[in-house]
Scaffold this motif. Structure first.
Motif, PDB file in Angstrom:
ATOM      1  N   UNK A  24       0.820  -1.201   0.000  1.00  0.00           N
ATOM      2  CA  UNK A  24       0.000   0.000   0.000  1.00  0.00           C
ATOM      3  C   UNK A  24       0.864   1.266   0.000  1.00  0.00           C
ATOM      4  N   UNK A  25       0.298   2.332  -0.524  1.00  0.00           N
ATOM      5  CA  UNK A  25       0.966   3.637  -0.506  1.00  0.00           C
ATOM      6  C   UNK A  25       0.510   4.486   0.675  1.00  0.00           C
ATOM      7  N   UNK A  26      -0.290   3.908   1.575  1.00  0.00           N
ATOM      8  CA  UNK A  26      -0.741   4.642   2.756  1.00  0.00           C
ATOM      9  C   UNK A  26       0.467   4.974   3.621  1.00  0.00           C
ATOM     10  N   UNK A  27       0.566   6.219   4.036  1.00  0.00           N
ATOM     11  CA  UNK A  27       1.667   6.652   4.880  1.00  0.00           C
ATOM     12  C   UNK A  27       2.875   7.145   4.116  1.00  0.00           C
ATOM     13  N   UNK A  28       2.865   7.024   2.801  1.00  0.00           N
ATOM     14  CA  UNK A  28       3.978   7.518   1.997  1.00  0.00           C
ATOM     15  C   UNK A  28       3.700   8.953   1.572  1.00  0.00           C
ATOM     16  N   UNK A  29       4.740   9.632   1.140  1.00  0.00           N
ATOM     17  CA  UNK A  29       4.578  11.024   0.741  1.00  0.00           C
ATOM     18  C   UNK A  29       3.819  11.132  -0.580  1.00  0.00           C
ATOM     19  N   UNK A  30       3.425  12.353  -0.908  1.00  0.00           N
ATOM     20  CA  UNK A  30       2.592  12.599  -2.084  1.00  0.00           C
ATOM     21  C   UNK A  30       3.303  12.243  -3.384  1.00  0.00           C
ATOM     22  N   UNK A  31       4.626  12.395  -3.434  1.00  0.00           N
ATOM     23  CA  UNK A  31       5.323  12.083  -4.685  1.00  0.00           C
ATOM     24  C   UNK A  31       5.337  10.580  -4.966  1.00  0.00           C
ATOM     25  N   UNK A  32       5.350   9.741  -3.929  1.00  0.00           N
ATOM     26  CA  UNK A  32       5.267   8.297  -4.139  1.00  0.00           C
ATOM     27  C   UNK A  32       3.867   7.905  -4.608  1.00  0.00           C
ATOM     28  N   UNK A  41      -1.864   2.770 -11.010  1.00  0.00           N
ATOM     29  CA  UNK A  41      -2.120   1.874  -9.884  1.00  0.00           C
ATOM     30  C   UNK A  41      -2.809   2.641  -8.768  1.00  0.00           C
ATOM     31  N   UNK A  42      -4.036   2.238  -8.425  1.00  0.00           N
ATOM     32  CA  UNK A  42      -4.811   2.905  -7.399  1.00  0.00           C
ATOM     33  C   UNK A  42      -5.153   1.984  -6.238  1.00  0.00           C
ATOM     34  N   UNK A  43      -5.230   0.679  -6.484  1.00  0.00           N
ATOM     35  CA  UNK A  43      -5.631  -0.291  -5.467  1.00  0.00           C
ATOM     36  C   UNK A  43      -4.588  -1.392  -5.349  1.00  0.00           C
ATOM     37  N   UNK A  44      -4.597  -2.076  -4.205  1.00  0.00           N
ATOM     38  CA  UNK A  44      -3.708  -3.224  -4.023  1.00  0.00           C
ATOM     39  C   UNK A  44      -4.061  -4.329  -5.012  1.00  0.00           C
ATOM     40  N   UNK A  45      -3.053  -5.029  -5.475  1.00  0.00           N
ATOM     41  CA  UNK A  45      -3.169  -6.158  -6.407  1.00  0.00           C
ATOM     42  C   UNK A  45      -3.737  -5.750  -7.758  1.00  0.00           C
ATOM     43  N   UNK A  46      -3.720  -4.473  -8.060  1.00  0.00           N
ATOM     44  CA  UNK A  46      -4.149  -4.001  -9.371  1.00  0.00           C
ATOM     45  C   UNK A  46      -2.975  -4.133 -10.330  1.00  0.00           C
ATOM     46  N   UNK A  62      11.406   4.040  -8.557  1.00  0.00           N
ATOM     47  CA  UNK A  62      11.034   4.815  -7.372  1.00  0.00           C
ATOM     48  C   UNK A  62      10.187   3.973  -6.419  1.00  0.00           C
ATOM     49  N   UNK A  63       9.343   3.112  -6.971  1.00  0.00           N
ATOM     50  CA  UNK A  63       8.411   2.314  -6.173  1.00  0.00           C
ATOM     51  C   UNK A  63       8.809   0.842  -6.106  1.00  0.00           C
ATOM     52  N   UNK A  64      10.075   0.538  -6.287  1.00  0.00           N
ATOM     53  CA  UNK A  64      10.508  -0.850  -6.448  1.00  0.00           C
ATOM     54  C   UNK A  64      10.159  -1.753  -5.271  1.00  0.00           C
ATOM     55  N   UNK A  65      10.029  -1.218  -4.062  1.00  0.00           N
ATOM     56  CA  UNK A  65       9.690  -2.036  -2.908  1.00  0.00           C
ATOM     57  C   UNK A  65       8.196  -2.355  -2.842  1.00  0.00           C
ATOM     58  N   UNK A  66       7.388  -1.633  -3.616  1.00  0.00           N
ATOM     59  CA  UNK A  66       5.939  -1.786  -3.550  1.00  0.00           C
ATOM     60  C   UNK A  66       5.363  -2.598  -4.701  1.00  0.00           C
TER      61      UNK A  66
END
Length: 97
Positions: A24-32, A41-46, A62-66
């Motif tokens: 999830x991108x919850x808790x990450x900054x706006x640029x992530x 990508x807006x939802x998990x497993x999308x 930039x998002x390689x861990x997610x």
């Protein structure tokens, strides 16, 4: 003279990235979050299919861990995706009665 080999003309090069949001991108900054939205990508497993180019690769890095990323040659059609799904419901194979 030295000859240059072009890697873009090989048939082994993939045309698209298959990108799936796994964390999830919850808790990450706006640029992530903006980078995830740029990839569609807006939802998990999308899952989205993005062309192989430098800007897409930068967003993926930039998002390689997610993300989970795979190289594919073509975007599957809706019929291909439906054919890969198992049949709905269940089937009784045997009974103890």
């Amino acid at each position: 003279m030295m000859q240059l080999r072009s890697l873009s003309t090989t048939s082994a090069a993939a045309n698209y990235y298959k990108v799936t949001l796994k964390r999830s991108t919850i808790g990450l900054s706006k640029d992530y979050r903006a980078a995830a939205h740029t990839l569609g990508l807006y939802r998990l497993h999308q899952t989205t299919y993005q062309p192989v180019n430098a800007s897409t690769a930068g967003s993926i890095l930039k998002l390689k861990e997610l993300l989970r990323v795979e190289n594919v040659d073509a975007i599957p059609t809706k019929e291909d995706l439906l054919a890969a799904k198992p049949a709905r419901g269940y089937q009784v194979i045997g009974s103890k009665f």
